[in-house]
Scaffold this motif. Structure first.
Motif, mmCIF file in Angstrom:
data_model
loop_
_atom_site.group_PDB
_atom_site.id
_atom_site.type_symbol
_atom_site.label_atom_id
_atom_site.label_comp_id
_atom_site.label_asym_id
_atom_site.label_seq_id
_atom_site.Cartn_x
_atom_site.Cartn_y
_atom_site.Cartn_z
ATOM 1 N N VAL A 420 8.892 -1.859 -5.466
ATOM 2 C CA VAL A 420 9.634 -1.051 -4.287
ATOM 3 C C VAL A 420 11.106 -1.124 -4.441
ATOM 4 O O VAL A 420 11.850 -0.098 -4.235
ATOM 5 N N ALA A 421 11.546 -2.331 -4.689
ATOM 6 C CA ALA A 421 12.951 -2.621 -4.728
ATOM 7 C C ALA A 421 13.774 -1.711 -5.818
ATOM 8 O O ALA A 421 14.729 -1.020 -5.585
ATOM 9 N N GLN A 422 12.973 -1.499 -6.949
ATOM 10 C CA GLN A 422 13.603 -0.465 -8.033
ATOM 11 C C GLN A 422 13.536 1.055 -7.825
ATOM 12 O O GLN A 422 14.316 1.535 -8.024
ATOM 13 N N ARG A 423 12.396 1.485 -6.812
ATOM 14 C CA ARG A 423 12.436 2.706 -6.532
ATOM 15 C C ARG A 423 12.522 3.040 -5.106
ATOM 16 O O ARG A 423 12.314 4.122 -4.921
ATOM 17 N N ALA A 424 13.129 2.122 -4.423
ATOM 18 C CA ALA A 424 13.486 2.519 -3.137
ATOM 19 C C ALA A 424 14.034 3.720 -2.810
ATOM 20 O O ALA A 424 13.659 4.598 -1.733
ATOM 21 N N PRO A 425 15.018 4.271 -3.532
ATOM 22 C CA PRO A 425 15.659 5.625 -3.026
ATOM 23 C C PRO A 425 14.924 6.825 -3.085
ATOM 24 O O PRO A 425 15.204 7.744 -2.713
ATOM 25 N N HIS A 426 13.960 6.613 -3.961
ATOM 26 C CA HIS A 426 12.938 7.621 -4.408
ATOM 27 C C HIS A 426 11.741 7.799 -3.470
ATOM 28 O O HIS A 426 10.864 8.664 -3.828
ATOM 29 N N LEU A 427 11.342 6.872 -2.910
ATOM 30 C CA LEU A 427 10.380 6.564 -1.928
ATOM 31 C C LEU A 427 10.189 7.413 -0.811
ATOM 32 O O LEU A 427 11.237 7.639 -0.204
ATOM 33 N N GLY A 428 9.234 8.069 -0.334
ATOM 34 C CA GLY A 428 8.976 8.839 0.819
ATOM 35 C C GLY A 428 7.894 8.332 1.783
ATOM 36 O O GLY A 428 7.345 7.342 1.575
ATOM 37 N N LEU A 429 7.376 9.368 2.534
ATOM 38 C CA LEU A 429 6.105 8.993 3.453
ATOM 39 C C LEU A 429 5.006 8.634 2.680
ATOM 40 O O LEU A 429 4.143 8.027 3.328
ATOM 41 N N SER A 430 4.810 9.003 1.467
ATOM 42 C CA SER A 430 3.663 8.844 0.782
ATOM 43 C C SER A 430 3.537 7.373 0.420
ATOM 44 O O SER A 430 2.341 6.831 0.205
ATOM 45 N N THR A 431 4.636 6.536 0.747
ATOM 46 C CA THR A 431 4.679 5.257 0.454
ATOM 47 C C THR A 431 3.646 4.476 1.209
ATOM 48 O O THR A 431 2.968 3.604 0.755
ATOM 49 N N LEU A 433 0.645 5.484 2.081
ATOM 50 C CA LEU A 433 -0.697 5.715 1.508
ATOM 51 C C LEU A 433 -0.643 5.335 0.121
ATOM 52 O O LEU A 433 -1.620 5.690 -0.657
ATOM 53 N N GLY A 434 0.120 4.234 -0.682
ATOM 54 C CA GLY A 434 -0.153 3.894 -1.892
ATOM 55 C C GLY A 434 0.681 4.698 -2.597
ATOM 56 O O GLY A 434 0.721 4.443 -4.006
ATOM 57 N N GLY A 435 1.885 5.359 -2.366
ATOM 58 C CA GLY A 435 2.910 6.058 -3.020
ATOM 59 C C GLY A 435 3.793 5.104 -3.626
ATOM 60 O O GLY A 435 4.960 5.637 -4.271
ATOM 61 N N CYS A 436 3.575 3.757 -3.705
ATOM 62 C CA CYS A 436 4.538 2.848 -4.341
ATOM 63 C C CYS A 436 3.795 2.032 -5.108
ATOM 64 O O CYS A 436 2.605 1.661 -4.793
ATOM 65 N N GLY A 437 4.189 1.176 -5.978
ATOM 66 C CA GLY A 437 3.584 0.171 -6.826
ATOM 67 C C GLY A 437 3.545 -1.116 -6.170
ATOM 68 O O GLY A 437 4.812 -1.304 -5.492
ATOM 69 N N ALA A 438 2.764 -1.910 -6.331
ATOM 70 C CA ALA A 438 2.613 -3.244 -5.739
ATOM 71 C C ALA A 438 1.586 -3.992 -6.634
ATOM 72 O O ALA A 438 0.779 -3.625 -7.265
ATOM 73 N N THR A 439 1.663 -5.268 -6.490
ATOM 74 C CA THR A 439 0.732 -6.274 -7.148
ATOM 75 C C THR A 439 0.024 -6.992 -6.249
ATOM 76 O O THR A 439 0.347 -7.143 -5.197
ATOM 77 N N LEU A 440 -1.255 -7.520 -6.727
ATOM 78 C CA LEU A 440 -1.984 -8.400 -5.801
ATOM 79 C C LEU A 440 -1.157 -9.556 -5.162
ATOM 80 O O LEU A 440 -1.440 -10.067 -4.295
ATOM 81 N N GLU A 441 -0.456 -10.055 -6.338
ATOM 82 C CA GLU A 441 0.504 -11.365 -5.826
ATOM 83 C C GLU A 441 1.627 -10.789 -4.245
ATOM 84 O O GLU A 441 1.453 -11.732 -3.336
ATOM 85 N N GLU A 442 2.071 -10.011 -4.675
ATOM 86 C CA GLU A 442 3.042 -9.509 -3.644
ATOM 87 C C GLU A 442 2.162 -9.011 -2.318
ATOM 88 O O GLU A 442 2.666 -9.591 -1.091
ATOM 89 N N LEU A 443 1.186 -8.346 -2.329
ATOM 90 C CA LEU A 443 0.192 -8.066 -1.016
ATOM 91 C C LEU A 443 -0.532 -9.106 -0.716
ATOM 92 O O LEU A 443 -0.315 -9.264 0.719
ATOM 93 N N THR A 444 -1.057 -10.088 -1.397
ATOM 94 C CA THR A 444 -1.679 -11.387 -0.807
ATOM 95 C C THR A 444 -0.534 -12.103 0.030
ATOM 96 O O THR A 444 -0.736 -12.671 1.038
ATOM 97 N N ASN A 445 0.768 -12.112 -0.525
ATOM 98 C CA ASN A 445 1.527 -13.119 0.083
ATOM 99 C C ASN A 445 2.075 -12.304 1.547
ATOM 100 O O ASN A 445 2.425 -12.998 2.616
ATOM 101 N N LEU A 446 1.978 -10.909 1.565
ATOM 102 C CA LEU A 446 2.323 -10.452 2.898
ATOM 103 C C LEU A 446 1.316 -10.763 3.956
ATOM 104 O O LEU A 446 1.502 -10.795 4.943
#
Length: 769
Positions: A420-431, A433-446
């Motif tokens: 998300v940090a790398q692609r932040a300027p290009h992300l939109g409303l689809s974020t 619904l899964g329109g961004c990349g994430a890892t199990l490590e990042e999601l679990t910590n949230l």
């Protein structure tokens, strides 16, 4: 020069010579050990071959038990603590035996001399023996007796590629050296002298006889209590070679790469939990193979310390066909709907929503982006808690639109979302619904952050980090009140993502959880937590291949529940309590807002005092009607007399259009006074064209006579709209009717005018192939 001066000079010359020789011929480097990854209790989770392809696991000083030390010294070098590396008396005795042929021929090697030979293996000659003695003296000058004994125990051979007491203990007895019995300790002490003739697993009977011979000798010498010796003599020896420990292969490889050169790295993993998590994951995925699903990853985190207690990167590390060596904990995948709880938590803290606030759930065009719910259905309006529990897409996109994508992605970046940090300027409303990349490590910590009242800290992998972690509050991503409200919603059982068959299960764990399914059914997620643990589950294929059966609720959640039932069955029976930052208030059941003047149906809802919006409900609006109720007046065109006042539903235009299209009855206000000149031609409530999408290129097949859909949303007073193509009239239709037409190729201007004279234009391009 006096005699004393000459002696002193001679002394310094000797010291200088020795120092020069020591510098010219430095002590051999420390042996290359097998990298080890340890569990939190210090046991070996995973071992790797050293660079020379040997099992040489470093025996720490604390693992050298008194029994092991006494056995080795008594057997190999009883004067170990008294000589400087070379035993002169033993040399004289050995020379006499060898010269006169009396007794067994020996080399009088001390433990220190054996260490020198093991560090620098050479052919056994008289010259090399002298060099070995010099090296022994040098080693004694550089190391303590304890360190020399440790080096010896790390280098002694046990046949094949097994070297060192710890390697032999783990491979043959599956125990570390400090857990061995007296009989096992003596067994390991006698083998190094005959590593080829006494091979564990092949010569067990001969080894047992030799072991007992030495035990009786030790008994005669009074080295150990008689009862201990008698018990050891009766102990059977039925051992075989086992594989080195291979638990947590993905984390082990990760830590060894992170800390190259270390003999061991202490992780936070709990050995029992890790083994159970691996078994559960492997067996569960085996049952999914017939569905075209071949892999899964699991992460188990202790919420209090944020220590990772189980780490499963794939179902089977050795499964090369299904890319088992890929690490699913670190793999960047589409998160599906798993980010929705954090969107709503941020919106709660911004005062945009409350749990019972009704959100529109109707087909909506968000500036060219038209999301759909997972089941392709809409409900009209739904409260936020239901929108989250049922994981509805359209309300989530609307809330993200109100919150702002930059605000959302900034918080994700603060939570360590690297993609998300790398692609932040290009992300939109689809974020959302899964329109961004994430890892199990990042999601679990949230979700760990949710369990900790909104406070974020990085996960802990190393044992000393988790043990010494300061009790700082971390980064506050959202308030404890918002965290509790989201947890309260996610703990509901009346929801569609409860796996089939779990509705009446007595083993259903008390957890809050959220599922997610990526586009194309390539990733299934289920992440849950209670006060003690957070467990994240990903199921899918590393190839990216989707499966019709792959959904978070049906595929990932059963594994999540099994993990909680197995790993956290003895968690304390407590649950999250509402924090002091929350309070209750009455809200109108029609909108979820504080009651206005016409709100007879009310219910209780949580809110954040000083944060949540206090805007009162206006679900009904007073309308001025003509005497015959045929027309509605605005304040500007109402006559002085002859009108009456009535209340009508105050619906959003898109909600009214949805009800009209679905045939849902509602009280619709009459059309506006046709004689009113103030609003005629006004654009403040002009139709909104939702199809086709503005500024879009459409490619049609010339031979298939394809058509485009014309659709719009209007104010609920509008009855009819007129459509124009390139300023040419097409047709008039009811406001909610879906109109199809065959477009000409080229640039098109599409216009929609309602029966109040308000107009909207968009432009598209049509190409034919």
């Amino acid at each position: 020069m006096t005699r004393a001066a000459r002696a002193l000079l001679l002394f310094f010359l000797c010291v200088g010579l020795l120092w020069g020789l020591d510098a010219a011929f430095p002590v051999p480097p420390a042996p290359q050990y097998s990298p080890l990854v340890l569990a939190a209790d210090g046991s070996v989770l995973h071992a790797f071959l050293n660079p020379t392809q040997k099992w040489r696991m470093k025996t720490e000083l604390r693992e050298i038990t008194p029994a092991l030390r006494a056995t080795i010294i008594e057997k190999e070098d009883r004067y170990f603590y008294y000589h400087p590396g070379v035993n002169p008396l033993a040399l004289v005795q050995a020379a006499g035996r060898n010269l006169f042929g009396r007794g067994r021929t020996t080399g009088a090697s001390t433990i220190t001399m054996q260490v020198a030979r093991l560090l620098e293996p050479k052919e056994r000659t008289v010259g090399n023996k002298l060099l070995e003695m010099l090296r022994a003296l040098q080693l004694e000058a550089h190391y303590s007796k304890a360190e020399i004994l440790q080096l010896y125990l790390n280098l002694v051979p046990y046949g094949g590629n097994v070297e060192g007491v710890k390697s032999a203990a783990l491979i043959y007895f599956q125990q570390p050296p400090d857990y061995l019995s007296l009989a096992q300790t003596v067994t390991l002490a006698i083998i190094p002298n005959r590593p080829r003739g006494l091979v564990l697993g092949q010569n067990n009977d001969a080894i047992r006889q030799e072991r007992n011979r030495w035990l009786r000798r030790f008994q005669q010498q009074g080295l150990f209590p008689n009862q201990d010796i008698e018990d050891a003599l009766l102990e059977p020896l039925d051992v075989q070679r086992h594989a080195a420990p291979t638990l947590a292969p993905h984390l082990a490889r990760r830590l060894v790469r992170q800390f190259p050169g270390r003999a061991s790295v202490a992780s936070t993993l709990q050995r029992g939990k890790q083994a159970k998590a691996e078994d559960l994951t492997r067996n569960y995925v085996r049952r999914l193979h017939e569905l075209g699903i071949t892999n899964a990853a699991v992460l188990v985190v202790n919420n209090r310390t944020r220590a990772v207690e189980a780490y499963v990167g794939s179902a089977d590390f050795r499964d090369a066909l299904n890319k088992g060596q890929n690490d699913g904990v670190q793999a960047v995948r589409s998160p599906g709907s798993t980010l929705k709880p954090f969107l709503y938590a941020l919106a709660l803290d911004k005062g945009l929503v409350t749990p019972k606030l009704l959100l529109p759930d109707v087909p909506t065009n968000f500036g060219g982006y038209q999301p759909e719910n997972f089941d392709k259905r809409c409900s009209g309006e739904v409260p936020l808690d239901r929108a989250l529990a049922y994981s509805l897409n359209i309300p989530a996109v609307r809330v993200l639109s109100d919150l702002g994508v930059p605000t959302f992605t900034t918080q994700l970046r603060a939570a360590g979302f690297r993609t998300v940090a790398q692609r932040a300027p290009h992300l939109g409303l689809s974020t959302i619904l899964g329109g961004c990349g994430a890892t199990l490590e990042e999601l679990t910590n949230l979700y760990v952050t949710l369990a900790n009242g909104g406070n974020y800290q990085p996960l802990q992998w190393q044992h000393h980090e988790a043990k010494q972690r300061p009790a700082a509050p971390g980064t506050a991503l959202f308030s404890d009140g918002a965290a509790f409200l989201i947890t309260d919603i996610l703990a509901q059982l009346t929801r569609p993502d409860l796996p089939v068959g779990y509705e009446t299960s007595i083993r259903l764990p008390k957890i809050a959880w959220k599922t997610g399914t990526s586009y194309g059914r390539r990733d299934a997620w289920s992440i849950g937590y209670n006060k003690e643990y957070t467990i994240g589950v990903w199921v899918g294929n590393f190839s990216g291949q989707g499966s019709p059966a792959l959904t978070g609720s049906d595929i990932a959640t059963p594994l999540l529940f099994d993990l909680f039932n197995t790993l956290a069955y003895n968690s304390p029976n407590n649950w999250f309590q509402p924090p002091a930052s929350l309070d209750f208030r009455l809200v109108c059941a029609e909108t979820g807002r504080p009651p206005g003047e016409n709100c007879p149906n009310q219910l209780i809802d949580y809110f954040l005092p000083g944060v949540s919006s206090g805007l009162r409900c206006q679900h009904q609006k007073e309308v001025l009607l003509s005497a015959d109720a045929r027309y509605a007046y605005c304040r500007a065109c109402a006559p002085a007399t002859g009108y009456r006042r009535e209340m009508y539903p105050n619906l959003l235009p898109e909600v009214a259009a949805f009800r009209e299209a679905q045939g849902i009855p509602y009280r619709r206000r009459p059309p506006h006074n046709p004689g009113c000149q103030l609003v005629r031609g006004g654009r403040e409530k002009a139709p909104s064209i939702i199809s086709p999408l503005a500024n879009t290129e459409y490619v049609l097949n010339k031979g298939e006579q394809q058509q485009l859909l014309l659709s719009c949303t209007t104010d609920n007073e509008v009855r009819q709209v007129s459509w124009y193509i390139n300023d040419q009239f097409l047709r008039t239709a009811p406001a909610t009717e879906r109109v199809f037409f065959r477009p000409p190729a080229g640039a098109l201007k599409i216009s929609c005018a309602d029966d109040h004279g308000r107009n909207t234009d968009i432009r598209i391009v049509v190409n034919e192939l």
